[in-house]
Design a protein around this motif. Structure first.
Motif, PDB file in Angstrom:
ATOM      1  N   CYS A 130     -32.882  -2.492  53.283  1.00 62.82           N
ATOM      2  CA  CYS A 130     -31.707  -1.724  52.873  1.00 62.82           C
ATOM      3  C   CYS A 130     -30.514  -2.257  53.639  1.00 62.82           C
ATOM      4  CB  CYS A 130     -31.900  -0.233  53.126  1.00 62.82           C
ATOM      5  SG  CYS A 130     -31.906   0.232  54.872  1.00 62.82           S
ATOM      6  N   ILE A 171     -28.002   1.029  46.082  1.00 65.96           N
ATOM      7  CA  ILE A 171     -28.105  -0.266  45.397  1.00 65.96           C
ATOM      8  C   ILE A 171     -27.417  -0.254  44.031  1.00 65.96           C
ATOM      9  CG2 ILE A 171     -30.195  -0.982  46.602  1.00 65.96           C
ATOM     10  CD1 ILE A 171     -31.743  -0.266  43.999  1.00 65.96           C
ATOM     11  N   ASN A 172     -27.079   0.928  43.536  1.00 62.22           N
ATOM     12  CA  ASN A 172     -26.375   1.057  42.261  1.00 62.22           C
ATOM     13  C   ASN A 172     -25.199   2.016  42.465  1.00 62.22           C
ATOM     14  OD1 ASN A 172     -25.763   0.911  39.534  1.00 62.22           O
ATOM     15  ND2 ASN A 172     -27.205   2.522  38.979  1.00 62.22           N
TER      16      ASN A 172
END
Length: 126
Positions: A25, A40-41
């Motif tokens: 991460c 991540i989005n």
């Protein structure tokens, strides 16, 4: 797919794997109670997730089961992340989706911190 927040904790969820460092991460902050990392989005220019290190599915599970020091540590970690990112002046949104109706997708308690733009209303008018 939304999850049932009343089911037992599942050690195979993605956040459990991140905590075990099986999945990388982009870490923002970590202490004994919490881990914060970039989503991540991202859904906003600033989108960070803050998760407790304990095995909690939902806010209900966390508030009923976690020791007081862990609850305080997690809440303080969320505030620390927002302050360190310089979000307090312009404002930010905290969001925790709990259960199927709220569209919780990962069965590990997590708080989203959104900022960096006008975020608009929480829900569309009905």
């Amino acid at each position: 797919m939304p999850i049932d927040a009343t089911k037992p904790y599942d050690d195979s969820n993605i956040f459990a794997k991140i905590l075990r460092e099986e999945i990388p991460c982009k870490k923002v902050y970590e202490d004994e109670f919490a881990l914060a990392f970039h989503d991540i989005n991202p859904q906003a220019p600033h989108h960070v997730l803050v998760i407790p290190k304990g095995r909690y599915v939902s806010w209900d599970d966390f508030s009923a089961s976690a020791p007081d020091a862990e609850i305080a540590g997690f809440v303080r970690a969320v505030g620390h992340v927002a302050r360190e990112a310089g979000l307090v002046g312009a404002g930010y949104r905290l969001l925790a989706n709990i259960g199927m109706n709220a569209h919780q997708e990962v069965p590990h308690l997590h708080v989203h911190i959104f900022a960096g733009q006008q975020l608009g209303p929480m829900l569309a008018p009905r």
